[in-house]
Design a protein around this motif. Structure first.
Motif, mmCIF file in Angstrom:
data_model
loop_
_atom_site.group_PDB
_atom_site.id
_atom_site.type_symbol
_atom_site.label_atom_id
_atom_site.label_comp_id
_atom_site.label_asym_id
_atom_site.label_seq_id
_atom_site.Cartn_x
_atom_site.Cartn_y
_atom_site.Cartn_z
ATOM 1 N N SER A 557 0.834 -1.211 0.000
ATOM 2 C CA SER A 557 0.000 0.000 0.000
ATOM 3 C C SER A 557 0.863 1.254 0.000
ATOM 4 O O SER A 557 0.536 2.255 -0.655
ATOM 5 C CB SER A 557 -0.928 -0.001 1.217
ATOM 6 N N THR A 558 1.982 1.209 0.720
ATOM 7 C CA THR A 558 2.877 2.362 0.769
ATOM 8 C C THR A 558 3.472 2.641 -0.607
ATOM 9 O O THR A 558 3.617 3.806 -1.013
ATOM 10 C CB THR A 558 4.008 2.112 1.783
ATOM 11 N N THR A 559 3.821 1.576 -1.349
ATOM 12 C CA THR A 559 4.379 1.778 -2.685
ATOM 13 C C THR A 559 3.348 2.376 -3.622
ATOM 14 O O THR A 559 3.669 3.252 -4.445
ATOM 15 C CB THR A 559 4.921 0.461 -3.260
ATOM 16 N N VAL A 560 2.101 1.913 -3.540
ATOM 17 C CA VAL A 560 1.044 2.490 -4.380
ATOM 18 C C VAL A 560 0.895 3.974 -4.076
ATOM 19 O O VAL A 560 0.768 4.806 -4.992
ATOM 20 C CB VAL A 560 -0.289 1.745 -4.173
ATOM 21 N N ILE A 561 0.939 4.328 -2.801
ATOM 22 C CA ILE A 561 0.865 5.745 -2.422
ATOM 23 C C ILE A 561 2.066 6.502 -2.983
ATOM 24 O O ILE A 561 1.924 7.626 -3.502
ATOM 25 C CB ILE A 561 0.795 5.877 -0.886
ATOM 26 N N ALA A 562 3.249 5.908 -2.922
ATOM 27 C CA ALA A 562 4.452 6.556 -3.447
ATOM 28 C C ALA A 562 4.342 6.781 -4.950
ATOM 29 O O ALA A 562 4.786 7.817 -5.471
ATOM 30 C CB ALA A 562 5.677 5.705 -3.123
#
Length: 958
Positions: A557-562
């Protein structure tokens, strides 16, 4: 009924806006500037004879049949290569042209077999048709002398003759029937982008050749079928047509494999499928296909398909075939018993990403209305659930932003954790075409995937990052863009929250996020990170495409946000050619999410805690809905092991093979008292099932799929269900057995209910889809024709939200015992867990899972290519054969998960994404060593599986 006919205009449509008017045979026609005379004539209803021309490829001008005369010009130019001009006067039928065409056709026929009555293309041969069109009545030249037709010439061996190549399982190549029009070669180059075919020889020696005079099966051919579709004769013919004969009617439907959602004409003879032909009007595939959609449909009639319901008391018992009534009554009674004994939340269900929207909607409705809980989940839990969370937080909606046509206006393509040439091959072909036209490419992937370097394509930057460092590397890209002032300030001030941007910018600018620090962590050259960031920020329209290599991490999820942060910072949102585009893995995984398959959301991504949303369904369904989120798939399994979850209805999923930590999944299933598997085959999960409900294939049902670009496409029934019921009917009968008053007569009525209750689907109906062909949600009064591009004038959530993305290393670490990192993925010929493709001739290309290992790591372990190796992790071990390759970096190994005898997921761990529980398939610490046979777990699994698949009626018959 008849065949669905499509007009072949001869050359592709022009994209120019300026209009040109000309006269063709006395008729006035107006077309865009740049249109060929051939296409303009066809638009006027005048068909010019042709053999080398087709509108799927660029004009070639070699066959000399399409000649025309133009007032004021000398000669007879080819109409396919001559563009229109204002005031042009064209003649297509003069005495001179007729004579030339007959002469040309005579030459073709003089070196062509005249076995038309027994030829597989009889009735569907353009050479045969054009011979009639030009009025050919005799051939003066005969077959004496050189020819390619006969094996022997005057009793001697004819070295110009070549035997038929039948090496490909799906089509044949008969060189004697080739007219060297080059359509197949051009289709392979221009449409597919593989460049596997060529013309060898010169003049009369010319012929089509796969590779360097190879058999098709040994060449670089990927069996997409573009060459077969392009061939105007029987030179390239589907083996199914040779066997069955020409089809007599067809139905347009949608492919049931990956998330591209290709449209096909299912061409039939009676109730037998003859072939699948890509539909040119399909807006996702534009007339192209891959080996799976084009040819791998044989599973629907495979001998292992189960057609009768079955039940058993214990998973060690043989299956017993029963009637539909007995199976459904037994299931309903068991679920009621379990809820009475263990409580309302002791049962749940899993929807299918391979079934239709309508069927998925009914399963979640059954669970919420019938089971009276929210214990529903879907396979997106283990693939793209972080996409839903990450894009929902930043943009306000849980889906990709673009349509596939958008790629044609992209200047810089960034691919992160995706292998489109294998997993989404039809879209990959469009992407490669754009790259060949000059768009530039950045790839972030631990492996050197095929798109990094292939025919006429090479990535400007390949960042082979260490598995598990996605967040750090994407944040490092943002560091360069912020610290070098490459961000789009005007876009950010207008479309995003400026204070949130400044907070985010101060975070990414920290020294620990610099390429120099991150490069050391991720094993990537810092200068490569800087160059890639500069190219993306300054190279024009930048589009990001990502896959499971992004989401299947503890920080998915953090990568998608990034990624969303990166797109907003560079202004690459809200217009053609840009965007954030998740490449969805299964045909309807987008739709299954849209339909409310998550335990915390009702259809349309509306949280179950919302009173207004629940009121809609409570008034319609007549029950009080639970306002608390239910159990996710991992929670169901944990609760089963703990003893509080006892019953599961699973439609079209195989969690024992697809989900991580196979031993834990098996333990959870074994602890349940009623596992219901609703599928085409006795899949791996069925080893632990008590009820088996036979499913229907995509060919046997009506409905809709929603693809990766949010496109809602019709699925149309082309044959009656072989099990007697479509899947939506099975779910309805189960609901009725549980006392629910459902009475849908057709899936269109289910879609009407979806449209009434889901704002993003408000205008969708079967009648509207028939009119529009397909639409992309949101499709409502505000967007009556659908929404190809999202966030054009503002984000769904209002202002785009920048969120800090702090890198947190996974708890799965390498060490002395497990020094290598395993990552997993797919291969072109196979699909997901292989339930479908393993039951087709696609196994010719991939009959087993192999472990890719770098030569350095193999040498250190004394391994040779093809050796059996033992793959061990903290969770388990398995054995498979080694494939030594430099596609993977030292320290990284890779395998696929298509074959249950390997069961790669016995290796993967239970670590998961912090926000969504999406498993961390892509990072597992492992050791690899030589092996002399299957692991103990593999032997035990094989024995249990064989014992579990016994069917009493078959045993009695034997």
């Amino acid at each position: 009924m008849g065949l669905v006919q499509e007009i072949d205009y001869g050359t592709p449509a022009s994209t120019y806006e300026k209009q040109v008017t000309l006269t063709v045979d006395g008729f006035t026609v107006t077309v865009p500037e740049g249109t060929s005379i051939m296409r303009a004539s066809m638009e006027a209803g005048i068909a010019i004879p042709k053999l080398c021309a087709t509108d799927m490829v660029d004009a070639f001008g070699s066959c000399r049949l399409c000649l025309v005369e133009i007032d004021g010009r000398n000669g007879t130019p080819s109409s396919c290569t001559t563009p229109v001009a204002p005031g042009m006067v064209v003649h297509t039928q003069t005495g001179r042209l007729k004579d030339i065409r007959r002469g040309v056709m005579e030459l073709y026929i003089s070196d062509h077999p005249l076995d038309c009555l027994t030829c597989a293309a009889n009735g569907d041969c353009e050479l045969q048709t054009q011979a009639g069109v030009v009025g050919l009545r005799d051939v003066r030249y005969g077959y004496e002398g050189d020819n390619h037709v006969f094996k022997k010439n005057d009793g001697a061996e004819n070295f110009k003759w070549m035997a038929k190549d039948e090496s490909n399982p799906y089509f044949t190549y008969d060189p004697s029937k080739c007219i060297v029009c080059s359509r197949c070669v051009r289709a392979c180059e221009e449409v597919q982008g593989t460049f596997a075919l060529t013309i060898e020889g010169r003049g009369f020696e010319s012929r089509v050749s796969p590779g360097m005079h190879q058999l098709f099966i040994d060449s670089e051919c990927v069996s997409c079928g573009a060459c077969v579709q392009a061939c105007p004769t029987a030179t390239l013919s589907e083996k199914s047509v040779i066997k069955i004969g020409q089809p007599e009617h067809s139905v347009v439907t949608t492919c049931a494999y990956c998330g591209v959602g290709c449209s096909f004409k299912a061409e039939m003879r009676g109730d037998e499928l003859v072939r699948m032909v890509p539909y040119k009007e399909g807006k996702a595939n534009r007339g192209h296909s891959c080996v799976k959609g084009r040819f791998a449909y044989g599973y629907s009639t495979h001998k292992e398909r189960i057609l009768n319901p079955m039940i058993r008391e214990k998973v060690t018992d043989p299956w017993r075939e029963v009637s539909w009534e007995e199976a459904l009554t037994h299931t309903a009674n068991e679920f009621r018993r379990i809820q009475y004994q263990y409580g309302r939340t002791s049962i749940g269900g899993i929807t299918s990403s391979r079934c239709t929207n309508e069927e998925t909607y009914l399963v979640q409705k059954l669970i919420r209305q019938g089971f009276r809980n929210n214990n529903v989940d879907t396979c997106a839990r283990v693939c793209h659930s972080p996409t839903g969370y990450g894009l929902g937080q930043t943009f306000g909606t849980s889906a990709g932003t673009q349509d596939f046509d958008s790629i044609e206006q992209t200047d810089v393509v960034m691919i992160i954790g995706a292998n489109p040439t294998d997993a989404h091959p039809v879209f990959a072909s469009r992407m490669k075409k754009r790259l060949r036209k000059g768009a530039r490419l950045i790839v972030l992937d631990p492996r050197r995937t095929d798109i990094v370097r292939s025919a006429h394509i090479e990535a400007q930057h390949h960042l082979p990052l260490r598995p598990g460092t996605n967040v750090a590397v994407v944040t490092a890209l943002a560091h360069v863009i912020v610290t070098e002032g490459l961000f789009d300030e005007a876009f950010i001030r207008e479309r995003c929250d400026w204070d949130e941007f400044q907070d985010w910018a101060s975070f990414v600018a920290l020294p620990e996020n610099s390429p120099e620090v991150v490069g050391q962590l991720a094993n990537v050259d810092p200068e490569a990170i800087r160059s890639a960031a500069r190219l993306f920020a300054t190279g024009g329209n930048g589009a990001i495409y990502y896959g499971l290599g992004v989401t299947e991490h503890s920080q998915g999820s953090t990568t998608v946000i990034a990624i969303a942060n990166l797109a907003m910072a560079t202004g690459n949102i809200g217009r053609p050619g840009v965007g954030v585009n998740p490449l969805r893995g299964q045909n309807n995984v987008q739709g299954s999410c849209d339909m409310g398959s998550f335990p915390h959301e009702l259809p349309g991504y509306r949280h179950v805690s919302g009173d207004a949303v629940r009121d809609i369904y409570e008034s319609l369904w007549g029950v009080k809905l639970d306002d608390e989120p239910g159990l996710r798939i991992p929670n169901m399994l944990d609760a089963a092991v703990d003893g509080s979850f006892k019953g599961l209805y699973m439609q079209g999923e195989d969690i024992l093979q697809s989900d991580p930590d196979t031993k834990h999944v098996a333990a959870g299933l074994a602890a349940m008292e009623c596992v219901v598997v609703h599928d085409l085959f006795l899949n791996e999960t069925a080893n632990y099932a008590h009820v088996f409900l036979p499913g229907s294939s995509f060919l046997e049902k009506d409905g809709t799929f929603t693809n990766a670009e949010r496109r809602i496409n019709r699925v149309r029934k082309v044959m009656a269900p072989k099990n007697g019921l479509a899947d939506w009917e099975v779910t309805q009968k189960l609901a009725q057995a549980m006392g629910l008053a459902w009475n849908y007569r057709h899936p269109s009525e289910i879609m009407d209910e979806i449209a009434r209750t889901t704002p993003s689907f408000a205008k969708v109906s079967y009648d509207y889809l028939e009119k529009m062909g397909s639409v992309q949600w949101p499709c409502n009064e505000q967007a009556p024709e659908g929404t190809p591009i999202m966030h054009t004038s503002g984000f769904v959530r209002g202002k785009g939200k920048f969120i800090r993305t702090e890198y947190v290393a996974t708890d799965e670490r390498t060490g002395p015992r497990f020094p290598l990192l395993l990552t997993t993925g797919r291969i072109l010929s196979q699909y997901n867990v292989g339930v479908q493709t393993r039951r087709t001739d696609n196994v010719m290309w991939h009959s087993e899972d192999r472990l890719e290992i770098h030569p350095h790591d193999a040498e250190n372990r004394g391994l040779r290519d093809g050796d059996w190796v033992r793959l061990t992790s903290r969770s388990g071990e398995t054995t498979l054969r080694a494939l030594i390759t430099d596609k993977v970096s030292p320290g990284v190994v890779y395998t696929t998960f298509h074959h249950p005898d390997t069961q790669a997921n016995v290796i993967t761990t239970d670590f998961s994404d912090w926000a969504t529980n999406c498993p961390e398939y892509k990072v597992t610490a492992v050791q690899v060593g030589a092996s002399n046979g299957p692991s103990e777990w593999q032997r035990d699994y094989d024995e249990q599986a064989r014992n579990s698949r016994r069917i009493a009626t078959l045993e009695a018959a034997e």
